[in-house]
Design an enzyme around this catalytic site. Structure first.
Site, short mmCIF file in Angstrom:
data_model
loop_
_atom_site.label_atom_id
_atom_site.label_comp_id
_atom_site.label_asym_id
_atom_site.label_seq_id
_atom_site.Cartn_x
_atom_site.Cartn_y
_atom_site.Cartn_z
N LYS A 113 0.84 -1.21 0.00
CA LYS A 113 0.00 0.00 0.00
C LYS A 113 0.87 1.25 0.00
O LYS A 113 0.67 2.17 -0.79
CB LYS A 113 -0.88 -0.02 1.26
CG LYS A 113 -1.81 1.17 1.43
CD LYS A 113 -2.37 1.28 2.85
CE LYS A 113 -3.05 0.02 3.34
NZ LYS A 113 -3.76 0.23 4.62
N LYS A 125 3.47 -2.37 11.11
CA LYS A 125 2.16 -2.43 11.77
C LYS A 125 2.37 -2.91 13.19
O LYS A 125 3.35 -3.60 13.47
CB LYS A 125 1.24 -3.42 11.04
CG LYS A 125 -0.22 -3.21 11.32
CD LYS A 125 -0.81 -2.15 10.39
CE LYS A 125 -2.18 -1.71 10.80
NZ LYS A 125 -2.80 -0.86 9.77
N ASP A 165 -5.25 2.76 14.16
CA ASP A 165 -5.97 1.73 13.39
C ASP A 165 -7.18 1.39 14.27
O ASP A 165 -7.59 2.21 15.12
CB ASP A 165 -5.07 0.51 13.11
CG ASP A 165 -5.64 -0.42 12.04
OD1 ASP A 165 -5.50 -0.13 10.85
OD2 ASP A 165 -6.26 -1.45 12.40
N THR A 209 -8.70 8.63 5.46
CA THR A 209 -8.96 7.28 4.92
C THR A 209 -10.34 7.22 4.26
O THR A 209 -10.47 6.76 3.11
CB THR A 209 -8.84 6.22 6.02
OG1 THR A 209 -7.62 6.44 6.74
CG2 THR A 209 -8.86 4.83 5.45
N ASN A 240 -13.78 5.45 12.55
CA ASN A 240 -13.13 6.56 11.83
C ASN A 240 -13.32 6.46 10.32
O ASN A 240 -13.75 7.43 9.67
CB ASN A 240 -11.63 6.54 12.22
CG ASN A 240 -10.81 7.46 11.37
OD1 ASN A 240 -10.26 7.05 10.35
ND2 ASN A 240 -10.73 8.71 11.74
N SER A 376 -0.79 10.60 6.67
CA SER A 376 0.24 10.41 7.71
C SER A 376 1.61 10.82 7.16
O SER A 376 2.41 11.45 7.86
CB SER A 376 0.29 8.94 8.14
OG SER A 376 -0.72 8.66 9.07
#
Ligand code: NDP
Ligand code: 2IT
Length: 444
Positions: A113, A125, A165, A209, A240, A376
């Protein structure tokens, strides 16, 4: 057996009991095969063999004391997946389902991504099996501080930059930032993203997002002579990503008719009241049943699949494997034309196959939800430059990045002879960006 099949078998054999990780790797390997006839040097240099193996997986104990004075013990993770194109970058998830498998699947997806964003961001992550539901503010803070006590030595603005997240938003990022500052003595400008604007957070990051998902889906609809205008849109999740996706759909003239959580879904045929939804979920932090109480004409259905609600466009924005075969079949039966993945890997492999066989536009998560990590990246730039950009500046840049992603994935899909296969397009375009960076750096 082909190179990619053999590699998949090796991945499965050496990481047993990690179904989400296997699923993410399988999907990517199945679509990359056509590259290797054109570029055999990638096989010789074992680019893909190296890419599926995380550079580092850190697992740590997170002990903390709850509001009753009981000691609790959770497990924390950070996967530093791939640093070929920049510092490790990716969110932190707090959810009871978090495991090494989940973190590795997310880190692998994140690597590709981030390659698609065009920004210098590697893949990472992290997270914990900590369940923030029902916890007080003080408990969440105690947990976040302990989490960072264990993790702080591995992260930094030029090495690894966490963000939010599932279960982690500006509040949690703030607590982590505060503890990092205390431990290191630095005001950590760019060590976390998704901060509050009061201490370096970018305007537009909360929206990024969901807005990015809708910009990308609108672009893909446009290429088929359609748009969101007047379209009924089924959205899952009520966090979110889901709420800002619903907001942008409304702004583009579409009608978002559902949101969901792990207990059930809201169906509001006339279109969701976004202000009410934000008040209930962001300010009051209540369950979705509160929406039904407050909004006459809306319905709440406990359990059930939100995908049963007839719609033109579906935007899964909750979690992995939330859109099973039965959901995909219902969407197709009811005439749904496009699916854009706001969540990471929300559609099961069977569902993806159903969408593709039936000619739906299908935008996979690693392309469709890349707006969050992109902003970000813009937050990191602002922090390094000691600047704070306006919302409009960020939003314009986000739209440009999402357009760039559409261009790359559609061009890759065309080049490799499957113009409508955006899964293939996204995997190939993301892979090539990371692979060429790896080739340039030798065997590391
Ligand atoms: P939030 O924590 O804000 O919201 C998550 C939502 O999904 C909640 O409504 C939650 O319901 C629901 N949900 C979570 N787990 C489950 C489950 N097992 N079954 C059913 N519903 C579930 O998270 P985000 O909106 O940030 O993230 C949603 C998805 O988007 C995730 O897949 C994430 O990886 C992805 N994503 C997020 C980005 C970001 O910037 N935040 C960027 C790119 C992707 P409940 O309250 O009942 O748990
Ligand atoms: O899945 C994702 O891309 C995110 N959770 C956002 C990561 C980030 O670093 O902003």
């Amino acid at each position: 057996m082909s190179y990619t099949h053999e590699l998949l078998e090796r991945v499965i054999a050496r990481s047993p009991g990690e179904p989400e990780f296997h699923q993410a790797v399988r999907e990517v390997l199945e679509t990359l095969a056509p590259i290797f006839t054109k570029r055999p040097e990638y096989i010789r240099w074992k680019i893909l063999d190296r890419m599926v193996e995380p550079e580092r997986l850190i697992s740590f104990r997170v002990p903390w004391v709850d509001g009753q004075g009981e000691v609790q013990v959770n497990r924390g993770y950070r996967v530093q997946y791939n640093s070929a194109i920049g510092p490790y970058k990716g969110g932190i998830r707090f959810h009871p389902s978090v495991s090494a498998s989940v973190i590795k699947f997310l880190g692998f997806e994140q690597t590709l991504k981030n390659g698609l964003t065009g920004l210098p961001l590697g893949g990472g992550k992290g997270g914990s099996d900590f369940d923030p539901k029902g916890k007080t503010d003080a408990e969440v803070m105690a947990f976040c501080h302990s989490f960072i006590n264990a993790l702080y030595r591995y992260i930094g603005s030029d090495t690894d930059v966490p963000a939010g997240d599932i279960g982690v938003g500006a509040r949690e990022v703030g607590y982590m930032t505060g503890q990092y500052k205390r431990l290191t003595g630095n005001l950590p400008g760019g060590v976390f993203t998704g901060k509050a604007p009061a201490f370096g957070g970018s305007l537009g990051r909360p929206q990024a997002t969901g807005y990015g998902l809708v910009y990308l889906t609108e672009d893909l609809l446009g290429r088929k002579g359609q748009s969101f205008k007047g379209k009924k849109v089924v959205i899952s999740g009520a966090g979110n990503v889901a709420i800002y996706a619903a907001e942008k759909v409304t702004q583009l003239g579409g009608i978002p008719i559902t949101v969901s959580d792990s207990s059930g879904y809201i169906y509001d045929a006339g279109g969701l009241d976004i202000a009410l939804l934000k008040e209930i979920k962001f300010n009051r932090k209540e369950r979705l049943t509160a929406y039904k109480e407050a909004k006459p004409g809306s319905e709440y259905k406990a359990g059930g699949l939100v995908w049963e609600v007839p719609c033109d466009v579906a935007l899964p924005c909750a979690t992995q494997n939330e859109l099973p075969k039965a959901g995909a079949e219902a969407l197709v039966k009811n005439g749904c034309k496009a699916v854009g993945e706001g969540a990471n890997m929300p559609s099961t492999p069977e569902s993806v196959e159903i969408f593709q066989k039936n000619g739906l536009i299908f935008a996979p998560g690693k392309a469709a939800n890349a707006g969050g990590v992109s902003v970000s990246g813009l937050e990191m730039s602002q922090n390094s430059m000691r600047q704070a950009w306006s919302f409009e500046q960020v939003d314009t840049a986000l739209q440009g990045i999402m357009k760039g992603i559409v261009r790359q994935i559609t061009e890759a899909a065309e080049t490799y002879g499957q113009p409508d296969n955006l899964v293939l397009g996204a995997n190939i375009a993301g892979f090539l960006r990371v692979a060429d960076a790896m080739m340039g750096q030798g065997v590391v």
